[in-house]
Design an enzyme around this catalytic site. Sequence first.
Site, PDB file in Angstrom:
ATOM      1  N   ILE A 242       0.829  -1.201   0.000  1.00  0.00           N
ATOM      2  CA  ILE A 242       0.000   0.000   0.000  1.00  0.00           C
ATOM      3  C   ILE A 242       0.864   1.251   0.000  1.00  0.00           C
ATOM      4  O   ILE A 242       0.562   2.233  -0.691  1.00  0.00           O
ATOM      5  CB  ILE A 242      -0.961  -0.023   1.200  1.00  0.00           C
ATOM      6  CG1 ILE A 242      -2.005  -1.140   1.017  1.00  0.00           C
ATOM      7  CG2 ILE A 242      -1.664   1.325   1.359  1.00  0.00           C
ATOM      8  CD1 ILE A 242      -2.924  -1.335   2.207  1.00  0.00           C
ATOM      9  N   TYR A 374      -3.482  -4.185  17.573  1.00  0.00           N
ATOM     10  CA  TYR A 374      -3.645  -3.520  16.273  1.00  0.00           C
ATOM     11  C   TYR A 374      -4.889  -2.626  16.266  1.00  0.00           C
ATOM     12  O   TYR A 374      -4.838  -1.461  15.850  1.00  0.00           O
ATOM     13  CB  TYR A 374      -3.742  -4.581  15.175  1.00  0.00           C
ATOM     14  CG  TYR A 374      -3.823  -4.038  13.771  1.00  0.00           C
ATOM     15  CD1 TYR A 374      -2.676  -3.601  13.116  1.00  0.00           C
ATOM     16  CD2 TYR A 374      -5.040  -3.980  13.093  1.00  0.00           C
ATOM     17  CE1 TYR A 374      -2.744  -3.116  11.813  1.00  0.00           C
ATOM     18  CE2 TYR A 374      -5.120  -3.501  11.802  1.00  0.00           C
ATOM     19  CZ  TYR A 374      -3.978  -3.071  11.165  1.00  0.00           C
ATOM     20  OH  TYR A 374      -4.044  -2.581   9.881  1.00  0.00           O
TER      21      TYR A 374
END
Length: 468
Positions: A242, A374
């Site tokens: 990404i 996360y």
Amino acid sequence: MNDSYLNFVNSPFGARLARSLGLPKPEVLRRYRADQPEFDGLVAIGAGREPQLLETLASLVASIGMTSVAHESAGLWVPLATRHGLMTGRFEPADAGSHGRLNALLFDASGIADSSQLDPLHGFFHDTLRSLGKCGRIVVLGRPPEACASPRQWTAQRALEGLARSLGKEARRGITANLVYVGQGAENSSEATLRFFLSPRSAYVSGQVVRIDAGGEAAPAFDWQRPLAGRRALVTGAARGIGAAIASVLAAEGAHVIGIDIPAARDALDATMRQLNGTALAFDIAAPEAPTQIAAALDEQGVDIVVHNAGITRDKTIVKMSDAAWHGVIDVNLSAQERIDDALLAAGTLRDGGRIIGVSSIGGIAGNLGQTNYATSKAGVIGRVQSMAPQLRGRGITINAVAPGFIETQMTAKIPLTIREAGRRMNSLGQGGQPVDVAQAIAWLAHPGSAGVTGQVVRVCGQSLLGA
């Protein structure tokens, strides 16, 4: 990563088999390509009571070169379009069965002030939705509910969110639906956002609600083809995946990209930056000295755009998670962003009028099994956006975040097949996104014309069924 099911059901034999067995058939999404027109075809215009944004829409349609037709709900459109030199006509509901005739549907709901005035929404979409072609676009425009003059107006404008999200789930065939709240006085700051949502650049963004404020500074002159020309963009985690896609799109928009990644990824980072004529900086962003080193490396030229993309995962359920796994994820994904921004802002390295864009996750919105560290870090990114936006407004700096869903990367390729397939299919578009989808959303938020968009979290998830 290859989506075998998507490819199969879009082959001649696979399409026939899917049709006969009643299997879902995700559409191959139309994404932006420099060698193809970004805008073309026909847009249908609808409006509610006393529309306030038709002038804005007329300027937009004239700017992007689309042809328009007016639904009966938008009686003011034809004379207005004529004044703008637009080719226009009237939409006839009898033509609703001709699939593919319309490329976009635009509805001005800005004047709706009571729930009893919502009926034109039903009339417009009832008449036009079947005429919207594959990968078409739906954009509803309203006024921010919190700025409304009365509880009834607030109620009616807030109701638009349920409409837009439901349209995204009903339309299928690669169609997206989004809602844009345009603040009073922000009409002239809306074009970049409306272009994004009407363009193939927003192929994997649906069911989103975006606010445009009037407080943003007027954008300096720019070229719509290369709006970031002359600007410098810092992208962390830029070596691959990404991050590399973000760097590539920003470079294509004209920015000089400074890519950062860990020293172990130096070769990949150098290769990525070399292709973009960018600058490679090998730093561990979690190191205590990294913020000072980054600010020094940017020297007197400074930077206009900061994209916090770098992130790690260390997945375990919390009872099995070590202290190191918890701390490492929080530090890289969240605390490092805070330290870097503090250093760049204090030194004036991030120039006034700049852009800060964080990469969050739908995990930060909905949570996820085995990812407490996360999800905590990504929810914190959202907190930074919401808390810092008012503080940065005085310097003309915007701060926003994108929250990707299931994106086809090397990381998701390692997920077990059944979970991977669930991630791909559990959204309105029935497929995973591509890294470029995240990158295009970030390029929109970095755009000089997006000064009125701040404090926003935009999901790039195909309207995932998970989370809000």
